[in-house]
Motif scaffolding. Structure first.
Motif, mmCIF file in Angstrom:
data_model
loop_
_atom_site.group_PDB
_atom_site.id
_atom_site.type_symbol
_atom_site.label_atom_id
_atom_site.label_comp_id
_atom_site.label_asym_id
_atom_site.label_seq_id
_atom_site.Cartn_x
_atom_site.Cartn_y
_atom_site.Cartn_z
ATOM 1 N N MET A 436 42.892 33.974 26.811
ATOM 2 C CA MET A 436 43.101 33.024 28.088
ATOM 3 C C MET A 436 44.386 33.814 28.761
ATOM 4 S SD MET A 436 41.149 30.681 28.298
ATOM 5 C CE MET A 436 42.076 29.527 29.447
ATOM 6 N N SER A 437 45.367 34.055 27.874
ATOM 7 C CA SER A 437 46.753 34.847 28.604
ATOM 8 C C SER A 437 46.263 36.234 29.225
ATOM 9 C CB SER A 437 47.770 34.850 27.677
ATOM 10 O OG SER A 437 47.122 35.678 26.327
ATOM 11 N N SER A 438 45.261 36.896 28.586
ATOM 12 C CA SER A 438 44.827 38.139 29.211
ATOM 13 C C SER A 438 44.022 37.966 30.237
ATOM 14 C CB SER A 438 43.773 39.150 28.198
ATOM 15 O OG SER A 438 44.487 38.991 26.875
ATOM 16 N N ASN A 439 43.521 36.757 30.458
ATOM 17 C CA ASN A 439 42.475 36.560 31.757
ATOM 18 C C ASN A 439 43.684 36.323 32.828
ATOM 19 O OD1 ASN A 439 40.082 36.894 30.627
ATOM 20 N ND2 ASN A 439 40.218 34.633 30.011
ATOM 21 N N ASP A 440 44.739 35.646 32.551
ATOM 22 C CA ASP A 440 45.871 35.423 33.673
ATOM 23 C C ASP A 440 46.363 36.777 34.056
ATOM 24 O OD1 ASP A 440 45.848 32.693 33.187
ATOM 25 O OD2 ASP A 440 47.438 32.713 31.902
ATOM 26 N N LYS A 441 46.475 37.716 33.339
ATOM 27 C CA LYS A 441 46.947 39.283 33.735
ATOM 28 C C LYS A 441 45.890 39.845 34.709
ATOM 29 C CE LYS A 441 48.743 43.518 32.095
ATOM 30 N NZ LYS A 441 47.792 44.436 33.155
ATOM 31 N N LEU A 442 44.376 39.542 34.484
ATOM 32 C CA LEU A 442 43.665 40.092 35.169
ATOM 33 C C LEU A 442 43.588 39.468 36.471
ATOM 34 C CD1 LEU A 442 40.593 40.307 32.668
ATOM 35 C CD2 LEU A 442 42.233 42.324 33.389
ATOM 36 N N MET A 443 43.755 37.925 36.543
ATOM 37 C CA MET A 443 43.626 37.296 37.830
ATOM 38 C C MET A 443 44.979 37.844 38.697
ATOM 39 S SD MET A 443 42.715 33.603 36.169
ATOM 40 C CE MET A 443 42.637 32.996 38.203
ATOM 41 N N ARG A 444 45.888 38.074 38.186
ATOM 42 C CA ARG A 444 47.037 38.606 38.926
ATOM 43 C C ARG A 444 46.686 39.846 39.600
ATOM 44 N NH1 ARG A 444 50.103 36.878 34.280
ATOM 45 N NH2 ARG A 444 50.253 39.173 33.855
ATOM 46 N N ASP A 445 45.988 40.634 38.747
ATOM 47 C CA ASP A 445 45.712 42.082 39.264
ATOM 48 C C ASP A 445 44.519 41.963 40.267
ATOM 49 O OD1 ASP A 445 47.496 43.110 37.430
ATOM 50 O OD2 ASP A 445 45.789 43.595 36.164
ATOM 51 N N GLU A 446 43.739 41.053 40.379
ATOM 52 C CA GLU A 446 42.800 40.855 41.393
ATOM 53 C C GLU A 446 43.120 40.107 42.593
ATOM 54 O OE1 GLU A 446 39.709 42.271 41.470
ATOM 55 O OE2 GLU A 446 40.062 43.109 39.338
ATOM 56 N N VAL A 447 44.504 39.492 42.700
ATOM 57 C CA VAL A 447 44.836 39.071 43.905
ATOM 58 C C VAL A 447 44.837 39.758 45.131
ATOM 59 C CG1 VAL A 447 47.191 37.796 44.901
ATOM 60 C CG2 VAL A 447 46.274 37.262 42.603
ATOM 61 N N VAL A 448 45.062 41.150 44.798
ATOM 62 C CA VAL A 448 45.116 42.154 45.954
ATOM 63 C C VAL A 448 43.947 42.306 46.682
ATOM 64 C CG1 VAL A 448 45.753 44.527 46.393
ATOM 65 C CG2 VAL A 448 46.931 43.326 44.762
ATOM 66 N N HIS A 449 43.273 42.149 47.853
ATOM 67 C CA HIS A 449 42.375 42.178 48.566
ATOM 68 C C HIS A 449 41.831 43.445 48.362
ATOM 69 C CE1 HIS A 449 39.424 41.538 51.898
ATOM 70 N NE2 HIS A 449 39.375 40.396 51.600
#
Length: 468
Positions: A436-449
């Motif tokens: 779950m904590s790793s998914n948080d990092k991936l979601m932060r990386d995907e914030v860029v359009h």
């Protein structure tokens, strides 16, 4: 009957008869006087046969208001001896004998005397007077004289009265107003007293008196986490004499906050003890209040923070955040059984996961935990741009992952059987929270359009809604 020869050799048999002894707390003028103060032979027999087995000793038995001293019956292992001594004097012998209760005392025998010891009875129990004797009310010896004077005064005032005038007075007694007992207890008792409000002279010398500059300081205890301004640094060096005991103590505390700005109290106290300082709780709080403060809630709850440093504005303070470890109910019996009987664990050993805590709830600091995974995670860039009162600079999933890691490490060193199912469940929870904590990092990386990745500038669009 047993006989003791030469003061050491015993022959014969111990008698079957038994008696009890009384350790009289004084030096009576005669044996009859001592028996009289104990209530006589009948009173002694009655007390010995009663259920309480308490013997009363009235030092003034003729006084009706005298408070007695109480004797308790205790077991013993003594013998009653009849000592016969024949002393030669100018060719004639004079026999002497007396009864004595003896334990194992050595008897010195003159060379010219012949002494025989006959064992008369066994003494399995004896009365001991260990109580207290307080001031007592005593009927004055001149009570009879006062009574006569009062009677004569009444007869003169009303000579025609048959029974002493207008006032009917019992001629056999006088009016005596008895005071209350000076002490309600007859036997000494251990009392647990509350600490005195005023400090003793020793504590006054040990602990400094609060000065005016300390009274003018800002509040530093239990500050609300949402406060806008934190306490400012105090120039305590201007008020404490250099080279004094207070100076040395204050410098020892201040140097710790030069190492790092946030400290748990247990860790700080252990460091001071290792340096040779042993402060009372009151004095330690005084020393800390001059250089630090703490919050009443939030991710730095009850951690002492250096004055002038605001961890809410510094993302690097995330490594000093707190993390809680709570013992599950199946293992709390271990904490209850060892917290009071076993010596306290060193804080260093707890943070290194070498021992299992005795407390059911332990608050730790992430910076002090001896785990490589935890130290790696807390030094990564923060997940949030602001410090929240719930999770601080970490995301919820990351904080839960760190808690699971702490739980696995402590359950791994539980010293008794029974923690295996909990350890297995904690390990599975740690794996899930890690994902779950790793998914948080991936979601932060995907914030860029995606178009922003291609170098296309995106203009904001205004969406207008009309309702009919």
């Amino acid at each position: 009957m047993g006989v003791v020869k030469d003061g050491s050799t015993t022959t014969g048999f111990l008698p079957s008869s038994e008696v009890f002894a009384i350790h009289y707390p004084g030096y009576p003028s005669s044996m009859s006087r001592a028996i009289e103060t104990l209530g006589g032979t009948q009173g002694i027999r009655k007390a010995h046969s009663s259920q309480s087995n308490r013997l009363e000793l009235h030092f003034r038995h003729q006084e009706p208001y005298s408070h007695p001293a109480f004797g308790d019956l205790r077991p013993c292992n003594n013998l009653l001896l009849k000592i016969s001594k024949t002393k030669s004097n100018a060719g004639q012998t004079q026999p002497q004998s007396e009864l004595l209760a003896s334990k194992q005392d050595e008897v010195q025998i003159p060379e010219n005397d012949r002494v025989h010891f006959d064992i008369v009875a066994r003494v399995p129990e004896a009365y001991h007077f260990d109580g207290m004797v307080d001031y007592q009310h005593v009927v004055p010896v001149h009570a009879d004289v006062a009574r006569k004077k009062k009677r004569n005064w009444i007869e003169i005032k009303d000579p025609h009265s048959d029974k002493g005038g207008l006032m009917d007075i019992d001629q056999e007694d006088a009016m005596i107003l008895l005071p209350q007992l000076f002490a309600p207890k007859d036997v000494p008792d251990n009392l647990v007293l509350k600490p005195s409000v005023t400090l003793s002279a020793k504590k006054n010398q040990e602990e400094p008196v609060q000065h005016q500059w300390e009274m003018d300081m800002e509040p530093v205890l239990a500050i609300d986490f949402g406060i806008s301004e934190i306490p400012k640094r105090t120039n305590w060096e201007e008020y404490i004499p250099q080279g004094s005991d207070q100076w040395e103590s204050q410098m020892a505390v201040s140097h710790l906050f030069d190492e790092r700005p946030v400290w748990p109290k247990d860790s700080l106290l252990e460091r001071l003890v290792d340096k040779g300082f042993n402060f009372s709780d009151h004095l330690l709080r005084r020393l800390l209040s001059r250089v630090a403060y703490y919050f009443s809630r939030g991710p730095f709850l009850r951690f002492w923070i250096k004055k002038g440093y605001d961890p809410r504005k510094d993302p690097e303070s995330r490594i000093f955040q707190k993390i809680d470890f709570r013992v599950r109910p199946p293992l709390q019996s271990y904490c209850d059984a060892n917290s009071a009987n076993q010596p306290k664990h060193r804080w260093e050993d707890i943070c290194a996961f070498r021992v299992f805590p005795y407390k059911c709830h332990t608050t730790l600091q992430l910076f002090e935990l001896g785990d490589d995974y935890i130290q790696e995670q807390i030094r990564k860039p923060p997940a949030q741009t602001t410090c929240s009162s719930e999770t601080g600079w970490f995301s919820y999933n990351m904080l839960e992952n760190l808690k699971d890691c702490v739980k696995v490490r402590f359950l791994s060193v539980f010293p008794e059987p029974g923690a295996e199912p909990l350890l297995k469940a904690a390990t599975e929870s740690f794996k899930k929270s890690k994902k779950m904590s790793s998914n948080d990092k991936l979601m932060r990386d995907e914030v860029v359009h995606p178009q922003a990745k291609a170098g296309i500038k995106i203009k904001p669009h205004l969406l207008t809604l009309q309702f009919f």
